[in-house]
Enzyme design. Structure first.
Site, PDB file in Angstrom:
ATOM      1  N   GLU A  22      46.229  42.535  37.785  1.00 33.13           N
ATOM      2  CA  GLU A  22      45.175  41.540  37.988  1.00 33.13           C
ATOM      3  C   GLU A  22      43.961  41.824  37.108  1.00 33.13           C
ATOM      4  O   GLU A  22      43.330  40.902  36.593  1.00 33.13           O
ATOM      5  CB  GLU A  22      44.772  41.495  39.467  1.00 33.13           C
ATOM      6  CG  GLU A  22      45.841  40.945  40.396  1.00 33.13           C
ATOM      7  CD  GLU A  22      46.221  39.519  40.079  1.00 33.13           C
ATOM      8  OE1 GLU A  22      45.441  38.805  39.426  1.00 33.13           O
ATOM      9  OE2 GLU A  22      47.324  39.089  40.488  1.00 33.13           O
ATOM     10  N   TYR A 105      38.320  37.015  43.344  1.00 33.03           N
ATOM     11  CA  TYR A 105      39.680  36.636  42.962  1.00 33.03           C
ATOM     12  C   TYR A 105      40.631  37.836  43.009  1.00 33.03           C
ATOM     13  O   TYR A 105      41.707  37.774  43.613  1.00 33.03           O
ATOM     14  CB  TYR A 105      39.695  36.018  41.565  1.00 33.03           C
ATOM     15  CG  TYR A 105      41.050  36.036  40.925  1.00 33.03           C
ATOM     16  CD1 TYR A 105      42.046  35.168  41.345  1.00 33.03           C
ATOM     17  CD2 TYR A 105      41.354  36.966  39.922  1.00 33.03           C
ATOM     18  CE1 TYR A 105      43.307  35.201  40.783  1.00 33.03           C
ATOM     19  CE2 TYR A 105      42.613  37.005  39.364  1.00 33.03           C
ATOM     20  CZ  TYR A 105      43.581  36.124  39.790  1.00 33.03           C
ATOM     21  OH  TYR A 105      44.835  36.170  39.246  1.00 33.03           O
ATOM     22  N   ASP A 123      41.633  31.014  41.070  1.00 36.39           N
ATOM     23  CA  ASP A 123      41.385  31.314  39.662  1.00 36.39           C
ATOM     24  C   ASP A 123      41.410  30.000  38.884  1.00 36.39           C
ATOM     25  O   ASP A 123      41.423  28.918  39.471  1.00 36.39           O
ATOM     26  CB  ASP A 123      42.416  32.312  39.120  1.00 36.39           C
ATOM     27  CG  ASP A 123      43.826  31.725  39.048  1.00 36.39           C
ATOM     28  OD1 ASP A 123      44.058  30.635  39.618  1.00 36.39           O
ATOM     29  OD2 ASP A 123      44.695  32.359  38.421  1.00 36.39           O
TER      30      ASP A 123
END
Length: 335
Positions: A22, A105, A123
Site C-alpha cells: 500500500e 486510505y 482512493d
C-alpha cells in the site's frame, strides 16, 4: 472476486506485505510497483529485516519509484514496529493511523484486509467509481469530498465482507471503470450508472484544483579529478531528494547560455580547485517532470589535475541511492 489480478500481497492477510504494497502503490501503478515489491520482500522478508537495514539501503532499493518520503517513512515505521511494538503492527484502523506515512486510505486498507475491520477504503479508483455510479458532482479535491465519499462507501460495506468489498472496489476502478474511455457496454452497472446513462462518464469525477508546476534549471557538474574519480554529495534534510546523493549542483533562476554557464562554473568557489577544462555533455536539457516541478537539467564535464581525496570511483555510484534521473545519466555515461 474471480476477475481480480493475482498479486502477491493479495494472497496473504499478514499486515507486513499489505502495508508494504500500500505504501508503494501510493501514486504508483501496480505494473511499476510490483517489481519493487518483490525486490523489497527478497531483501527484507520481515519488518525486522527492514528495520535493521541502513536507511541508505532502503533508499537505494527504492531508487526510481519516486516520492522518496515514502521510503523514509517506510523505514521509520519499520523501526517503530520492530523496536517499540514488539514487531507487531497495530490491529485497528485508529492504531495504524499513528504510524508514520500511514493515512486514512492506507490504514483502512490494512485494517480491512489484514484484520477484517469494517472500514471503507477510499482512493482515486473508489472516488471515480462512486462519482460515476451515483452521479456525484462534488469536486474530489475539495475539503468536504473525503468525508462525503467515505460516508457513502461505508454505507455500502456488506457485513463481514470489508476485505473483499474494498479490494473489489479498487480492482473495479483499476480494471473496468478506468479514467479514460472505459468500456461501459460490458459494465455490470451500466443499467443504473448515472454517469453512463446521462452521458457524463468523461466529466466525472470532478476535479478542479490543479497543482502549480514550477520550472527549475539545474547544472550538474561531473567532476573528474587527477585519478579519474568523481565527486558526489549527500543531500541534507530538506527537499524531496534529501538523503540521496547527487553530483555538485549549480541551480540558476533561468536557462543560461553555454558561455554564461562556463563563467559561472569557473567562479564557483565551492569547487576548491581550478578547472582544467569544462565542456557540456548534453546541449539540449534533460527534462525531468515531477508532480510539482519541471526540471531542466544539463550535465557538464569538469576536468581537473588536482587529486580530490573525497572523490569516489565510478563503480561506487552503483551502490548509493541517486535520484533516478541521475542514475540513468550515470548508467549511460559510465556504461
Amino acid at each position: 472476486m474471480q476477475h481480480r489480478r493475482q498479486l502477491p500481497w493479495r494472497e496473504t492477510t499478514h499486515p507486513y506485505p499489505i502495508w508494504l504494497s500500500e505504501i508503494m502503490l501510493q501514486q504508483t501503478r501496480v505494473a511499476q510497483g510490483l517489481p519493487y515489491f518483490l525486490k523489497f520482500m527478497e531483501a527484507f522478508p520481515t519488518v525486522a529485516d527492514m528495520a535493521n537495514a541502513p536507511e541508505e539501503k532502503v533508499l537505494h532499493l527504492w531508487q526510481g519509484l519516486g516520492y522518496y518520503s515514502r521510503a523514509r517513512n517506510l523505514h521509520a515505521t519499520a523501526k517503530e514496529v520492530t523496536f517499540n511494538m514488539n514487531g507487531k503492527f497495530p490491529k485497528s484502523f485508529s492504531g495504524l493511523l499513528k504510524l508514520k506515512g500511514v493515512g486514512d486510505y492506507t490504514a483502512a486498507a490494512i485494517a480491512s484486509i489484514a484484520y477484517g475491520e469494517a472500514v471503507p477504503v477510499v482512493d482515486g479508483n473508489v472516488y471515480r467509481v462512486l462519482s460515476r455510479v451515483f452521479g456525484i458532482e462534488t469536486d474530489i479535491s475539495s475539503s468536504g469530498a473525503k468525508k462525503e465519499f467515505t460516508a457513502l462507501a461505508a454505507s455500502l460495506l456488506p457485513p463481514g465482507q470489508a476485505s473483499n468489498f474494498n479490494q473489489a472496489m479498487m480492482e473495479f476502478g483499476a480494471l473496468q471503470c478506468v479514467p479514460k474511455n472505459p468500456d461501459c457496454t460490458i459494465c455490470i452497472f451500466n443499467q443504473t450508472c448515472v454517469a453512463y446513462n446521462t452521458g457524463r462518464v468523461n466529466q466525472l469525477p470532478v476535479k478542479l484544483k490543479k497543482q502549480k508546476v514550477t520550472d527549475r534549471f539545474f547544472n550538474y557538474l561531473i567532476i573528474k579529478d587527477a585519478n579519474g574519480r568523481t565527486l558526489v554529495n549527500r543531500r541534507g534534510d530538506k527537499g524531496i531528494w534529501h538523503g540521496l546523493y547527487e553530483f555538485p549542483l549549480l541551480e540558476t533562476p533561468a536557462a543560461l547560455s553555454k558561455e554564461e554557464t562556463v563563467v559561472l562554473i569557473q567562479s564557483f568557489k565551492n569547487l576548491g580547485f581550478t578547472p582544467k577544462n569544462i565542456s557540456i555533455i548534453n546541449t539540449e536539457p534533460v527534462i525531468h517532470k515531477l508532480s510539482h516541478q519541471k526540471q531542466h537539467i544539463w550535465f557538464w564535464e569538469v576536468i581537473t589535475d588536482t587529486e580530490l581525496p573525497e572523490a569516489v570511483e565510478k563503480e561506487h555510484l552503483k551502490t548509493i541511492p541517486l535520484p533516478i534521473v541521475l542514475h540513468n545519466f550515470a548508467t549511460e555515461y559510465w556504461p
